[in-house]
Enzyme design. Structure first.
Site, PDB file in Angstrom:
ATOM      1  N   HIS A 218      -3.133  -5.525  -1.714  1.00 46.47           N
ATOM      2  CA  HIS A 218      -2.498  -4.216  -1.514  1.00 46.47           C
ATOM      3  C   HIS A 218      -2.361  -3.430  -2.825  1.00 46.47           C
ATOM      4  O   HIS A 218      -2.237  -2.211  -2.805  1.00 46.47           O
ATOM      5  CB  HIS A 218      -1.091  -4.389  -0.941  1.00 46.47           C
ATOM      6  CG  HIS A 218      -1.065  -4.616   0.531  1.00 46.47           C
ATOM      7  ND1 HIS A 218      -1.532  -5.770   1.108  1.00 46.47           N
ATOM      8  CD2 HIS A 218      -0.625  -3.832   1.543  1.00 46.47           C
ATOM      9  CE1 HIS A 218      -1.378  -5.693   2.417  1.00 46.47           C
ATOM     10  NE2 HIS A 218      -0.825  -4.522   2.702  1.00 46.47           N
TER      11      HIS A 218
ATOM     12  N   CYS B 277      -2.602  -9.288  -5.375  1.00 44.73           N
ATOM     13  CA  CYS B 277      -2.387  -9.036  -3.949  1.00 44.73           C
ATOM     14  C   CYS B 277      -3.305  -7.870  -3.611  1.00 44.73           C
ATOM     15  O   CYS B 277      -3.363  -6.889  -4.365  1.00 44.73           O
ATOM     16  CB  CYS B 277      -0.922  -8.671  -3.726  1.00 44.73           C
ATOM     17  SG  CYS B 277      -0.569  -7.957  -2.114  1.00 44.73           S
TER      18      CYS B 277
ATOM     19  N   GLU C  84       2.293  -0.268   2.392  1.00 39.87           N
ATOM     20  CA  GLU C  84       2.095  -0.172   3.847  1.00 39.87           C
ATOM     21  C   GLU C  84       2.752   1.095   4.402  1.00 39.87           C
ATOM     22  O   GLU C  84       2.330   1.619   5.421  1.00 39.87           O
ATOM     23  CB  GLU C  84       2.685  -1.404   4.562  1.00 39.87           C
ATOM     24  CG  GLU C  84       1.889  -2.671   4.374  1.00 39.87           C
ATOM     25  CD  GLU C  84       0.715  -2.820   5.348  1.00 39.87           C
ATOM     26  OE1 GLU C  84       0.819  -2.423   6.508  1.00 39.87           O
ATOM     27  OE2 GLU C  84      -0.330  -3.351   4.905  1.00 39.87           O
TER      28      GLU C  84
ATOM     29  N   ASP D 276      -7.393 -10.488   6.408  1.00 35.26           N
ATOM     30  CA  ASP D 276      -6.189 -10.293   5.580  1.00 35.26           C
ATOM     31  C   ASP D 276      -4.999 -10.262   6.529  1.00 35.26           C
ATOM     32  O   ASP D 276      -5.161 -10.129   7.746  1.00 35.26           O
ATOM     33  CB  ASP D 276      -6.299  -8.974   4.804  1.00 35.26           C
ATOM     34  CG  ASP D 276      -5.072  -8.703   3.941  1.00 35.26           C
ATOM     35  OD1 ASP D 276      -4.531  -9.655   3.362  1.00 35.26           O
ATOM     36  OD2 ASP D 276      -4.637  -7.538   3.856  1.00 35.26           O
ATOM     37  N   SER D 277      -3.806 -10.326   5.960  1.00 35.90           N
ATOM     38  CA  SER D 277      -2.607 -10.219   6.779  1.00 35.90           C
ATOM     39  C   SER D 277      -2.435  -8.790   7.312  1.00 35.90           C
ATOM     40  O   SER D 277      -1.666  -8.571   8.236  1.00 35.90           O
ATOM     41  CB  SER D 277      -1.388 -10.598   5.936  1.00 35.90           C
ATOM     42  OG  SER D 277      -1.355  -9.796   4.772  1.00 35.90           O
TER      43      SER D 277
ATOM     44  N   CYS E 184      -6.991 -11.958   1.103  1.00 39.02           N
ATOM     45  CA  CYS E 184      -5.528 -11.919   1.044  1.00 39.02           C
ATOM     46  C   CYS E 184      -5.092 -12.878  -0.058  1.00 39.02           C
ATOM     47  O   CYS E 184      -5.441 -14.069  -0.021  1.00 39.02           O
ATOM     48  CB  CYS E 184      -4.967 -12.368   2.393  1.00 39.02           C
ATOM     49  SG  CYS E 184      -3.179 -12.552   2.429  1.00 39.02           S
TER      50      CYS E 184
END
Ligand code: DGL
Length: 275
Positions: free
Chosen positions: A188, A186, A152, A10-11, A73
């Site tokens: 996240h 996404c 994040e 993933d990023s 991702c």
């Protein structure tokens, strides 16, 4: 049977929501995780840059001799092309098809909402894939560029007012369309699942790409006869491209358990040097 690890990338940390599911449904499998934390976010970048980063991530996992590669991702999954993934020597899975299939099976009135990064929404990958599965379904998308940064930065509590207001702003147009199912496009986003649930003012089924894709990975390994023979719990190797110090703490939020393994800081080979 194959005792090599499953490679997941993933990023950043979002892909750990998929790793959490892999741990749950295939606890004996080893995993090599790569989070390109030095270059996150991918979702605001050009297609060319995302493709280059993704190929460097894949090359890293190939060097680890993994038995399968999973793009955890949404941005990479929306951007990668068949030309790149079909030439890999090991099976490749991304989050789009499994998540789209899950949403098509779950929708009650054929109105599916999709949220993701600017790059993911710009690609319309979910829209195209969903219409290939069911052409009677309508798809409504909205890019949510601020959410990755809030997650994040640990602003994930259900009562966090900034996160709530941001989610409200992004979901309002989708609720006005009357969506009955929402793809959290996404990796996240599932971490703020409770915020989505409380902001939605009527019943909407949320689809977590991590859950849908982990099951797809399991089916793929099963069909290819690639399960490991190990009976004890597998190990996960964590690799990040930026400083590993803060990784453990934030990663445990995504994984739902403490990271006890060492976290490696790695340098990816530039694409040109991989050929
Ligand atoms: N993990 C990425 C995704 O699922 C979001 C973060 C980014 O923009 O790189 O799209």
């Amino acid at each position: 049977m194959d005792n090599r690890a499953i490679g997941v990338f993933d990023s950043g940390l979002g892909g750990l929501t998929l790793v959490k599911e892999l741990h749950r449904i295939m606890p004996q499998e080893n995993i090599v995780y790569l989070g390109d934390t030095a270059r996150i976010p991918y979702g605001t970048r050009s297609r060319e840059t995302i493709l280059r980063y993704a190929q460097e991530d894949i090359a890293f996992l190939q060097d680890k001799d993994v038995k399968m590669i999973v793009a955890a991702c949404g941005t990479v999954s929306s951007t990668l092309t068949k030309e790149i993934t079909s030439s890999l020597a090991v099976p490749f899975v991304d989050v789009i098809l499994p998540t789209a299939q899950a949403a098509c099976a779950l929708t009650s009135h054929g109105k599916i909402g999709v949220i993701g990064t600017a790059a993911s929404m710009g690609s319309n990958a979910y829209g195209k894939t969903i219409r290939n599965i069911r052409n009677d379904v309508r798809v409504f998308g909205n890019a949510c560029p601020l959410l990755v940064h809030l997650v994040e930065n640990g602003m994930i509590q259900e009562d966090n007012q900034i996160t709530r207001l941001t989610v409200e702003m992004y979901l309002k147009p989708l609720m006005e369309e009357g969506i009955d199912t929402l793809i959290l496009g996404c990796t996240h986003y599932p971490i703020i699942y409770p915020v989505f649930n409380s902001v939605l003012d009527y019943k909407v089924t949320l689809v977590d790409p991590g859950k849908a894709t982990a099951q797809y990975v399991k089916n793929t390994l099963s069909k290819a006869g690639l399960f490991c023979t190990r009976e004890e719990k597998g190990k996960t190797e964590y690799n990040v491209t930026d400083q590993p110090q803060s990784f453990g703490q934030t990663a445990s939020l995504f994984l739902g358990e403490a990271v006890t393994e060492q976290v490696n800081q790695v340098r990816l080979k530039p694409l040109d040097s991989n050929s």
